[in-house]
Design a protein around this motif. Structure first.
Motif, short mmCIF file in Angstrom:
data_model
loop_
_atom_site.label_atom_id
_atom_site.label_comp_id
_atom_site.label_asym_id
_atom_site.label_seq_id
_atom_site.Cartn_x
_atom_site.Cartn_y
_atom_site.Cartn_z
N ASP A 360 -13.05 -8.85 -1.25
CA ASP A 360 -12.86 -7.91 -2.33
C ASP A 360 -13.35 -6.55 -1.84
OD1 ASP A 360 -15.68 -7.86 -2.66
OD2 ASP A 360 -15.62 -9.44 -4.18
N PRO A 443 -6.66 -10.79 -9.83
CA PRO A 443 -6.83 -10.61 -8.39
C PRO A 443 -6.98 -11.99 -7.73
CG PRO A 443 -8.32 -9.18 -9.62
CD PRO A 443 -7.73 -10.15 -10.61
N TYR A 444 -6.21 -12.22 -6.64
CA TYR A 444 -6.21 -13.55 -6.04
C TYR A 444 -6.29 -13.46 -4.53
CZ TYR A 444 -5.42 -18.52 -5.86
OH TYR A 444 -5.59 -19.86 -5.67
N LEU A 465 -8.77 -1.75 -11.58
CA LEU A 465 -7.46 -2.25 -11.14
C LEU A 465 -6.80 -1.27 -10.17
CD1 LEU A 465 -6.07 -3.72 -14.48
CD2 LEU A 465 -6.90 -5.00 -12.49
N LEU A 468 -8.53 -1.67 -6.83
CA LEU A 468 -8.10 -2.90 -6.17
C LEU A 468 -6.68 -2.74 -5.62
CD1 LEU A 468 -9.51 -5.51 -8.71
CD2 LEU A 468 -10.21 -5.27 -6.32
N ARG A 469 -5.82 -2.09 -6.40
CA ARG A 469 -4.44 -1.87 -5.95
C ARG A 469 -4.41 -1.01 -4.70
NH1 ARG A 469 -0.74 1.65 -9.87
NH2 ARG A 469 -2.21 3.21 -9.09
N ALA A 473 -5.11 -5.33 -2.76
CA ALA A 473 -5.44 -6.65 -3.25
C ALA A 473 -4.17 -7.34 -3.76
CB ALA A 473 -6.47 -6.55 -4.38
N ARG A 474 -4.15 -8.66 -3.70
CA ARG A 474 -3.04 -9.42 -4.25
C ARG A 474 -3.31 -9.76 -5.71
NH1 ARG A 474 -2.23 -14.61 -1.84
NH2 ARG A 474 -4.36 -14.55 -1.03
N PHE A 475 -2.26 -9.80 -6.52
CA PHE A 475 -2.40 -10.10 -7.94
C PHE A 475 -1.47 -11.23 -8.33
CE2 PHE A 475 -3.66 -5.67 -7.51
CZ PHE A 475 -4.82 -5.62 -8.25
#
Length: 490
Positions: A360, A443-444, A465, A468-469, A473-475
């Motif tokens: 993360d 988030p994954y 978000l 993270l984007r 990050a994967r969602f």
């Protein structure tokens, strides 16, 4: 931690389902039944060499092979051995991961409109189970570990206050340990929940190995939980998708649970996966401790070496920790540098052949197990040692403590199942502040929703978000995988 009789060890040496499959394969039978590859006679030419050793075990419910949905033979025997090994009254094999176990438990304890007290940083499968059951979640926000900035487990006093405020709740559902290996005092939690006459349900996906070695925490069954779902493939040795559901006590309607499992598990379960559960149980009882005895000193030495680096720290238990147990096989790297995020460190490691479990913004999680070798650990250390990013003061860490926990404090405007089925529209993520989420934003990994349908999107979660984007990050759960847009209630 096992201290059993000679009869116990004699029984646990057996693997009845696996042994039955092997005996059948040795007969070289003529298979006029599914699956269509006919024990490997017909298969893609390029892939056949890789798979040919397991084809004969890929069976179906022919005579002597039992039936997962009505077990009376070798599957029933294998499940009984698992229950004995894990200290449960009953164990059900799961083909579909812990996801199906979590969903089935919620369907078993909740009817439409029933309340269930839920740890807000549960896995997405728990939220999906609540939506399917049309239950009403009552969230308890997890405590934040100040040393790492991640959300850990629930405080017992928070759960008790919630139970007092919602005496009509049907169960408490929590995660222990977390993805990061952090755990709470489950004995005290179970005692608290049981005073209110309802079951304690535990997503123990990352704790299938608990209770099998003195260096490991006790398992949920040993601590008095009524049900625990374990991903036997995660930290033990079953094949991916293979899990177990352990049950004890009389607070769960087992008939209703069995019906729920029958509805959501395949009517054609993989015998390869079932056999791997049989063997993983035997391995945990008979062999894993010896492998852990070899691994634990290796990991202890690695921790000492990482302790000498000034830009990264490992999660560790201390008097200030909000958790009481820590899985010794989970290594959470906490970054103290402006030069790297968890995502960029993950990329650097992977480019050099070391593949972490997850990353993360401020962490990289490494999951060791009985299968981790000295060579694996040496490769990791060489890479960490070669990196020399500029260290940063604790006060300017990339991922400040409290961000994650506060991101769970959303206003639930409407029930999840209603919001998911209501009219929706697509808007740019930047324009979503104040709107009501119509999709689950996850988030994954680790698969913990930051937004669920029916929650109001506030500025705080929007900024998280966006960050993270930007870190790529994967969602899961979203229509637009890059999160350029989000679906909201119309």
């Amino acid at each position: 931690m096992l201290d059993k009789t000679a009869d116990f060890w004699e029984r646990q040496r057996k693997a009845p389902l696996y042994e039955t499959l092997e005996r059948h394969a040795r007969r070289r039978p003529h298979p006029f039944h599914v699956p269509g590859h006919k024990m490997g006679s017909s298969f893609d030419r390029a892939g056949k060499e890789r798979f040919e050793s397991v084809f004969p075990l890929d069976m179906t419910e022919i005579s002597g092979m039992d039936d997962l949905h009505q077990p009376e033979g070798v599957i029933a025997e294998a499940q009984a051995l698992a229950a004995e090994a894990f200290g449960a009254e009953e164990t059900r094999f799961l083909i579909g991961g812990s996801t199906v176990g979590n969903i089935a438990l919620i369907m078993a304890v909740c009817r439409p409109g029933d309340k269930i007290i839920v740890q807000r940083n549960c896995h997405k499968s728990v939220f999906n189970g609540i939506m399917i059951a049309r239950a009403t979640p009552v969230y308890v926000v997890p405590a934040v570990d100040l040393g790492t900035g991640v959300a850990a487990g629930l405080r017992r006093e928070d759960v008790e206050r919630t139970l007092q405020a919602h005496p009509d709740a049907k169960a408490v559902f929590l995660t222990n340990p977390t993805y990061y290996g952090m755990g709470i005092d489950l004995v005290k939690m179970a005692a608290t929940v049981h005073r209110f006459g309802i079951p304690l349900l535990v997503d123990e996906a990352h704790g299938a190995h608990y209770g099998f070695h003195p260096s490991l925490p006790h398992s949920a069954m040993q601590c008095g939980a009524d049900a625990a779902v374990q991903s036997t493939h995660k930290m033990a040795s079953a094949l991916t998708m293979s899990s177990m559901l352990h049950i004890q006590g009389n607070l769960i309607d087992r008939g209703r649970l069995a019906r729920a499992l029958a509805m959501i598990q395949s009517s054609s379960p993989s015998y390869l996966l079932l056999a791997s559960l049989d063997l993983a149980r035997r391995h945990l009882v008979m062999e894993a401790a010896g492998e852990w005895n070899r691994l634990i000193p290796v990991l202890d030495e690695l921790r000492k070496r990482i302790g000498g680096l000034d830009w990264v720290r490992l999660a560790s238990l201390s008097s200030n920790s909000v958790y009481t147990t820590l899985d010794p096989f989970k290594l959470m790297l906490n970054l103290y540098t402006r030069s790297l995020t968890g995502f960029t460190l993950q990329k650097l490691l992977e480019e050099n052949g070391v593949f972490p479990e997850l990353a993360d913004l401020g962490h990289v999680l490494l999951a060791a197990s009985a299968g981790t070798s000295q060579e694996d650990v040496d490769a990791l250390w060489r890479l960490l040692q070669e990196l020399a990013p500029e260290p940063a003061a604790e006060t300017v860490r990339i991922f400040q403590a409290g961000v994650l926990a506060s991101s769970f404090l959303r206003e639930q405007v409407m029930p999840m199942h209603e919001a998911a089925d209501a009219g929706r529209e697509t808007v740019p993520l930047e324009a979503a502040a104040g709107r009501i989420a119509a999709e689950m934003v996850i988030p994954y990994p680790p698969g913990i929703p930051l937004l669920v349908p029916g929650e109001r999107i506030d500025r705080e979660v929007l900024e998280l978000l966006k960050e993270l984007r930007a870190s790529q990050a994967r969602f899961h759960g979203v229509k637009n995988a890059r999160l350029e847009t989000i679906e909201v209630h119309a």
